[in-house]
Design a protein around this motif. Structure first.
Motif, PDB file in Angstrom:
ATOM      1  N   GLU A   3      63.966  23.785   6.092  1.00  6.49           N
ATOM      2  CA  GLU A   3      64.189  25.230   6.088  1.00  6.49           C
ATOM      3  C   GLU A   3      63.056  25.930   5.331  1.00  6.49           C
ATOM      4  O   GLU A   3      62.582  25.440   4.310  1.00  6.49           O
ATOM      5  N   ILE A   4      62.659  27.073   5.834  1.00  5.65           N
ATOM      6  CA  ILE A   4      61.603  27.847   5.196  1.00  5.65           C
ATOM      7  C   ILE A   4      62.192  28.525   3.959  1.00  5.65           C
ATOM      8  O   ILE A   4      63.161  29.272   4.061  1.00  5.65           O
ATOM      9  N   PRO A   5      61.606  28.300   2.777  1.00  3.96           N
ATOM     10  CA  PRO A   5      62.156  28.905   1.569  1.00  3.96           C
ATOM     11  C   PRO A   5      61.900  30.409   1.519  1.00  3.96           C
ATOM     12  O   PRO A   5      60.989  30.928   2.164  1.00  3.96           O
ATOM     13  N   LYS A   6      62.712  31.106   0.754  1.00  2.92           N
ATOM     14  CA  LYS A   6      62.550  32.547   0.554  1.00  2.92           C
ATOM     15  C   LYS A   6      61.608  32.839  -0.613  1.00  2.92           C
ATOM     16  O   LYS A   6      61.111  33.940  -0.754  1.00  2.92           O
ATOM     17  N   SER A   7      61.385  31.847  -1.458  1.00  2.00           N
ATOM     18  CA  SER A   7      60.455  32.007  -2.574  1.00  2.00           C
ATOM     19  C   SER A   7      59.683  30.704  -2.737  1.00  2.00           C
ATOM     20  O   SER A   7      60.061  29.674  -2.194  1.00  2.00           O
ATOM     21  N   GLY A   8      58.606  30.771  -3.484  1.00  2.00           N
ATOM     22  CA  GLY A   8      57.766  29.585  -3.655  1.00  2.00           C
ATOM     23  C   GLY A   8      56.973  29.242  -2.417  1.00  2.00           C
ATOM     24  O   GLY A   8      56.598  28.091  -2.203  1.00  2.00           O
ATOM     25  N   LEU A   9      56.682  30.266  -1.591  1.00  2.00           N
ATOM     26  CA  LEU A   9      55.993  30.018  -0.322  1.00  2.00           C
ATOM     27  C   LEU A   9      54.587  29.482  -0.514  1.00  2.00           C
ATOM     28  O   LEU A   9      54.133  28.655   0.270  1.00  2.00           O
ATOM     29  N   TYR A  74      56.701  35.328   2.661  1.00  2.00           N
ATOM     30  CA  TYR A  74      55.598  35.370   1.702  1.00  2.00           C
ATOM     31  C   TYR A  74      55.322  36.809   1.263  1.00  2.00           C
ATOM     32  O   TYR A  74      55.190  37.101   0.075  1.00  2.00           O
ATOM     33  N   PHE A  75      55.257  37.740   2.223  1.00  2.00           N
ATOM     34  CA  PHE A  75      55.011  39.143   1.878  1.00  2.00           C
ATOM     35  C   PHE A  75      56.157  39.719   1.050  1.00  2.00           C
ATOM     36  O   PHE A  75      55.922  40.490   0.116  1.00  2.00           O
ATOM     37  N   ASN A  76      57.392  39.361   1.393  1.00  2.00           N
ATOM     38  CA  ASN A  76      58.539  39.812   0.600  1.00  2.00           C
ATOM     39  C   ASN A  76      58.433  39.314  -0.828  1.00  2.00           C
ATOM     40  O   ASN A  76      58.715  40.050  -1.781  1.00  2.00           O
ATOM     41  N   GLU A  77      58.047  38.061  -0.987  1.00  2.00           N
ATOM     42  CA  GLU A  77      57.897  37.485  -2.320  1.00  2.00           C
ATOM     43  C   GLU A  77      56.788  38.197  -3.102  1.00  2.00           C
ATOM     44  O   GLU A  77      56.956  38.517  -4.277  1.00  2.00           O
TER      45      GLU A  77
END
Length: 87
Positions: A3-9, A74-77
């Motif tokens: 799964e693609i993480p929401k943080s730590g990209l 990544y941009f959201n982070e």
């Protein structure tokens, strides 16, 4: 793929690129695109993580949908980190 993480990209993308032996390559097309973008007044310069995500797509490690999801996360982070540092 996991799964693609929401943080730590940034570290996720770097690890995935290393695991799949994918490196950033500058093609004539990408160089031309950067020149055209700069000349149009939009001096957008993708960082290393963005370029690695694009390289993963070009190497067919990820598909278009995953590339968009990864870039979005990544941009959201990045935006979240900027907002927190402004507080």
């Amino acid at each position: 793929m996991t799964e693609i993480p929401k943080s730590g990209l940034k570290s996720f993308v770097a690890r995935l690129a290393i695991e799949r032996n994918v490196q950033i390559e500058t093609s004539n097309h990408s160089s031309l695109a950067r020149i055209i973008t700069r000349l149009s007044g939009d001096d957008v310069i993708p960082d290393e993580t963005e370029r690695l995500i694009i390289a993963l797509r070009n190497a067919k490690v990820i598909d278009d949908k995953l590339m968009v999801e990864m870039l979005g996360n990544y941009f959201n982070e990045l935006n979240k980190n900027r907002s927190e540092s402004d507080s």
